[in-house]
Scaffold this active site. Structure first.
Site, PDB file in Angstrom:
ATOM      1  N   HIS A  57       1.312   4.772  -2.281  1.00 19.62           N
ATOM      2  CA  HIS A  57       0.816   5.948  -3.471  1.00 19.62           C
ATOM      3  C   HIS A  57       1.825   6.869  -3.907  1.00 19.62           C
ATOM      4  CE1 HIS A  57      -3.515   6.139  -1.805  1.00 19.62           C
ATOM      5  NE2 HIS A  57      -2.364   5.264  -1.427  1.00 19.62           N
ATOM      6  N   HIS A  97       0.405  -0.946   0.332  1.00 22.29           N
ATOM      7  CA  HIS A  97      -0.218   0.425  -0.009  1.00 22.29           C
ATOM      8  C   HIS A  97       0.887   1.326  -0.248  1.00 22.29           C
ATOM      9  CE1 HIS A  97      -4.330   1.836   1.381  1.00 22.29           C
ATOM     10  NE2 HIS A  97      -2.966   2.934   0.957  1.00 22.29           N
ATOM     11  N   ASP A 124       2.264   3.839   3.004  1.00 22.36           N
ATOM     12  CA  ASP A 124       0.716   4.816   2.859  1.00 22.36           C
ATOM     13  C   ASP A 124       1.744   6.251   1.361  1.00 22.36           C
ATOM     14  OD1 ASP A 124      -1.782   5.381   2.043  1.00 22.36           O
ATOM     15  OD2 ASP A 124      -1.873   6.413   4.312  1.00 22.36           O
ATOM     16  N   ASP A 125       1.836   7.054   2.013  1.00 17.78           N
ATOM     17  CA  ASP A 125       2.468   8.163   1.532  1.00 17.78           C
ATOM     18  C   ASP A 125       4.025   9.022   2.691  1.00 17.78           C
ATOM     19  OD1 ASP A 125      -0.009   8.950  -0.199  1.00 17.78           O
ATOM     20  OD2 ASP A 125      -0.931   8.543   1.608  1.00 17.78           O
ATOM     21  N   GLU A 162     -10.973   3.866   7.282  1.00 20.70           N
ATOM     22  CA  GLU A 162      -9.932   4.927   7.776  1.00 20.70           C
ATOM     23  C   GLU A 162     -10.257   5.780   8.321  1.00 20.70           C
ATOM     24  OE1 GLU A 162      -7.864   6.508   4.439  1.00 20.70           O
ATOM     25  OE2 GLU A 162      -5.871   7.350   5.903  1.00 20.70           O
ATOM     26  N   HIS A 194      -9.389   1.217  -0.243  1.00 14.97           N
ATOM     27  CA  HIS A 194      -9.751   1.846   0.745  1.00 14.97           C
ATOM     28  C   HIS A 194     -10.278   2.069   1.459  1.00 14.97           C
ATOM     29  CE1 HIS A 194      -5.591   3.492  -0.526  1.00 14.97           C
ATOM     30  NE2 HIS A 194      -5.488   4.144   0.151  1.00 14.97           N
TER      31      HIS A 194
END
Ligand code: ADE
Ligand code: ZN
Length: 330
Positions: free
Chosen positions: A14, A12, A273-274, A195, A192
């Site tokens: 981005h 996961h 994630d980021d 969350e 997603h």
């Protein structure tokens, strides 16, 4: 062996969200764009909550204008991942940002990213695969166009389809058509959920979108019947603890539900994630989880194996990566 050198699998990530701030500043300089407002005094991305984060993310992405920009980005991101011991990564790619969902343009962006991935595989021993991702707050019509790009480019490299963006906008069934298109093209599915939405959002993703993995999914912990269902069905959660803590979903590592979900039999995996937005790396996630829950090397090796089993790549790729996970030296 230290945790940093343990071979890791990330499911996961981005691609735009993994862009280092200095990289984005460099692109902005080259293109005479003024995006100073998205950085703090230390040069990091500045945001106060998830919704401000999405705006900063999209503003940073404005600097990525050509396939060549994405080629450079892909290489920069894979360098960071490889430095944390990641040997296999799946990244979310958005035709929305790569040519505005135009199929001809999308193919050019994709080609550029695959070239970078090939180079990284040769030079750094890291394997990348793509999951095309629609953006929930851009709405169902755009998601359909994105799904068509996904269906047209599905194959050995584009292996999945997903949805990211503002979970508070709409409901999963609004996107069912897009997911049907992707599924019929042979793509594996993730969404997603759980969350910013609660357990009902996870249930909706499972029933309306028929996904086999959930991005985050941590708020399933608020409904133990759902936790049991996830465990029984073997649904894999792509958990990103550092992201959740940075965005204020949980106050610290010890109160993050990843350990409880695992204890209750849910298949959890670990991702970033980021990463630059949340001041994290895969190495840091491992260190923090080790400190919070005393998870040891054997535990992390099991998680990497769970992640590889849940990866959307083909069997040959999985077998090749398995030899990396089983090697005693990364
Ligand atoms: N896009 C990038 N990061 C995201 C996140 N954590 N949740 C939803 N959409 C995202
Ligand atoms: Zn995400």
């Amino acid at each position: 062996m230290t945790l940093i050198s343990l071979p890791k699998v990330e499911l996961h990530l981005h691609l735009e969200g993994a862009a280092p701030p200095a990289f984005i500043r460099g692109l902005a300089r080259e293109k005479n764009m003024d995006i100073a407002g998205i950085f703090d005094a230390d040069g990091n991305y500045a945001f106060t909550d998830f919704w401000a984060f999405l705006k900063v993310y999209e503003a940073a992405t404005e600097t990525l204008k050509t396939p060549e920009d994405y080629q450079r980005l892909t290489l920069a991101v894979l360098e960071e991942s490889a430095a944390s011991g990641v040997v296999y990564s799946e990244t979310f790619l958005s035709p929305d940002f790569c040519g505005g969902r135009d199929l001809v343009a999308w193919r050019e962006y994709l080609h550029a990213m695959q070239e970078a991935a090939d180079q990284a595989e040769r030079d750094m021993g890291i394997t990348l695969r793509g999951i095309i991702t629609c953006i929930r707050h851009f709405g169902p019509d755009k998601a359909r166009e994105t799904a068509k790009c996904a269906a047209e480019t599905a194959g050995d490299w584009i292996v999945g389809f997903g949805i990211a963006g503002d979970e508070k906008v709409g409901v999963p069934r609004d996107f069912a058509y897009a997911f049907d298109v992707a599924r019929e093209a042979g793509l594996r599915l993730t969404a997603h959920a759980g969350e910013w939405g609660g357990p009902e959002s996870v249930r909706g993703a499972l029933s309306a979108l028929k996904v086999e993995r959930i991005g985050h999914g941590v708020r399933a912990i608020e409904d133990l019947a759902l936790v049991d269902e996830l465990a029984e069905r073997g649904i894999v959660l792509e958990v990103c603890p550092g992201s959740n803590i940075a965005l204020g979903l949980y106050k610290d590592w010890r109160t993050h539900p990843i350990s409880e979900l695992h204890r209750r039999g849910v298949k959890v995996t670990i991702s970033t994630d980021d990463p630059p937005f949340f001041h994290t790396t895969m190495g840091r996630e491992y260190d923090r989880l080790n400190a919070a829950f005393d998870w040891d090397e054997g535990f992390f090796r099991d998680i990497a194996r769970t992640s590889l089993d849940a990866a959307f790549c083909d069997a040959d790729t999985r077998a090749r990566i398995l030899t990396r996970l089983e090697a005693t030296d990364a």
